[in-house]
Design an enzyme around this catalytic site. Structure first.
Site, short mmCIF file in Angstrom:
data_model
loop_
_atom_site.label_atom_id
_atom_site.label_comp_id
_atom_site.label_asym_id
_atom_site.label_seq_id
_atom_site.Cartn_x
_atom_site.Cartn_y
_atom_site.Cartn_z
N LYS A 1 0.33 7.01 3.43
CA LYS A 1 0.74 6.31 3.10
C LYS A 1 1.95 5.71 3.34
CE LYS A 1 2.97 7.32 -1.60
NZ LYS A 1 3.61 8.11 -3.09
N SER B 1 2.07 7.81 -7.65
CA SER B 1 2.93 5.41 -6.38
C SER B 1 1.64 5.95 -5.06
CB SER B 1 3.82 6.48 -5.98
OG SER B 1 4.18 7.37 -5.01
N SER C 1 2.18 12.01 -7.68
CA SER C 1 1.19 11.24 -7.27
C SER C 1 0.92 11.19 -6.15
CB SER C 1 2.67 10.22 -6.08
OG SER C 1 3.81 9.30 -6.94
#
Ligand code: GLN
Length: 477
Positions: free
Chosen positions: A76, A151, A175
């Site tokens: 990420k 996210s 997330s």
């Protein structure tokens, strides 16, 4: 090339000389190229991945390879990797190059993982749809008109679409688990403190944890085994020894599982999610486990408590982006004050600004007790009630999300509705305990659905073993 979904199959084929890791990397690079429309990666480390593949392949053949040899993984865009850009999905850090690596990245590399790129996410991990990224929204591979969740949306879609074998995401309030559910893959949020946060850009420090997104429970166990453990650079990381999760995946016996009736009557619950949850409960009961309703009277409080606390922490954490130390500096600034104001106004996106404003408000002198202090106390009540349920039960079972992936743009005008979609994931985050989302079903229109299991504090071993078992039980549907 066949689609490899587990690391063990890759390692076997390399050892049998049926596959060279370089070929696998090339196949992923090609798939990333072909699936650019998904917007899952914001940067691909193609040349590095190729040369790392050569090195690791020879190590696999001569028997000196680490545990993650053959694992092609994405990270990420919130996780620092030395000499690589890490933008947190934000204009304010666009082109910011990290001078050091996070502990999780160091641990991946020490075990010979190949890091293929950094993945799109909501700005500073604030969001549940990946629509808040400076790099644009990510698309769900099951239906390109829908969000992948957030996210860690890019990380989940990358695994879903076969652009890499696994990803590392971060989970503050869901997330990792929510995008995993929307994309039909496995997502694990470890116990708070199990994994070091050193080098992971902070959103809400008393919640943030790094977690794996994978195709299989086995790979989630392996990744956790590698990234978990004490780190002198993160004082909240636990000194408890890390179990050999991969060696403890065999499950036998009968479990006692709680489900929360409030989750099944909650407003806005999609009937197909409800049906899947009830079906899973029934299947487990038929397999001899005690699955019983236990009331959790605080369900309506979890979302407000979570958002008050995380916004407060975020407003403090994001104070460091001032246009002076690093990151974006407004070219329109004329003095120190306008440097702060203009850099932050131009550098942050709308959702991040909303949270900084609200977070500053709940921390402000006249409002601190009524909001922040109270939310702290409610957090304790939620944690104690959850721990109490887990004293008599091995796991809590609930849906991961109230519905399947929603349409891009569907909730962007209504932040409260967007926040309420986190209703099932934030309980484990407030309590700081581990939780996993498992791809246990689909809607009639083939959108993935996830079921979540919450485990005891530092009970990842039991959680993973039972998850593997559940996937097998439900496969026979
Ligand atoms: N959707 C939640 C939020 O916006 C969770 C985000 C996260 O876990 N990073 O805060």
């Amino acid at each position: 090339m066949e689609k490899y979904t587990t690391l063990s199959s890759v390692q076997q084929d390399i050892k049998d000389s049926k596959l060279h890791l370089r070929q696998l990397v090339e196949a992923y690079l090609q798939r990333i190229e072909e699936n650019k429309h998904l917007n899952a990666f914001v940067e691909v480390f193609a040349e590095e991945a190729r040369s790392q593949a050569e090195i690791v392949n020879s190590r696999l053949l001569d028997g000196t390879a680490g545990k993650l040899a053959g694992m092609v993984i994405g990270i990420k865009d919130l996780i620092c990797y030395q000499n690589h850009i890490v933008s947190a999905g934000s204009k304010i850090l666009d082109n910011y190059r990290s001078v050091f690596s996070s502990t999780v990245v160091e641990r991946l590399l020490a075990e010979d993982a190949v890091i293929i790129g950094r993945q799109n996410c909501d700005e500073f991990a604030m969001g549940g749809s990946n629509e808040n990224s400076f790099h644009g929204p990510v698309k769900n591979n099951a239906d390109n008109s829908r969000v992948p969740g957030g996210s860690s949306g890019g990380s989940a879609v990358a695994v879903q679409a076969g652009l890499c074998m696994a990803s590392l995401g971060t989970d503050t309030g869901g997330s990792v688990r929510q995008p995993a559910a929307f994309c039909g893959v496995v997502g694990l949020k470890p116990t708070y403190g199990r994994v070091s946060r050193h080098g992971v850009i902070a959103y809400a420090s008393s919640f943030d944890q790094v977690g794996p997104i994978t195709n299989s429970v086995e790979d989630a166990a392996l990744l956790l085994e590698v990234i978990a453990g004490h780190d002198e650079y993160d004082s909240t990381s636990s000194t408890l020894p890390v179990p050999a999760y991969t060696q403890q995946l065999d499950f036998s016996g009968k479990k006692r599982i709680a489900y929360l009736p409030e989750t099944l009557t909650s407003e806005g619950l999609d009937p197909e999610v409800k049906a899947l949850t009830e079906k899973t409960i029934k299947e487990l009961q038929e397999a001899g486990h005690a699955v019983e309703p236990i009331s959790f009277p605080y369900l309506d409080f979890v979302v407000p408590t979570y958002y008050i606390l995380t916004m407060a922490e975020a407003s403090s954490n994001l104070a460091r982006y001032d246009g002076v130390h690093y990151g974006y500096r407004s070219p329109n600034a004329t003095d120190l004050e306008s440097t702060y104001k203009k850099s932050r106004s131009e550098g942050f996106g709308a959702e991040v600004k909303r949270r900084i404003l609200l977070g500053s408000f709940v921390l402000s002198a006249g409002h601190y007790d009524a909001f922040y202090g109270k939310a702290q106390r409610v957090r304790r009540v939620i944690r104690e009630k959850t721990d109490e349920i887990l004293q008599d039960h091995d796991f809590i079972l609930l849906p991961t999300t109230p519905g399947p992936a929603f349409g891009i743009g569907e909730k962007t005008d209504d932040p409260v509705t967007m926040y309420l979609a986190d209703i099932f994931t934030v309980q484990a985050s407030l309590a700081g305990i581990p939780a996993i989302s498992l791809p246990l079903g689909e809607t009639k229109t083939n959108l993935p659905l996830g079921i979540q299991l919450i485990g005891k504090r530092f009970g990842e071993s039991e959680l993973l073993a039972f998850s593997k078992y559940i996937l097998n039980v439900t496969k026979s549907r």
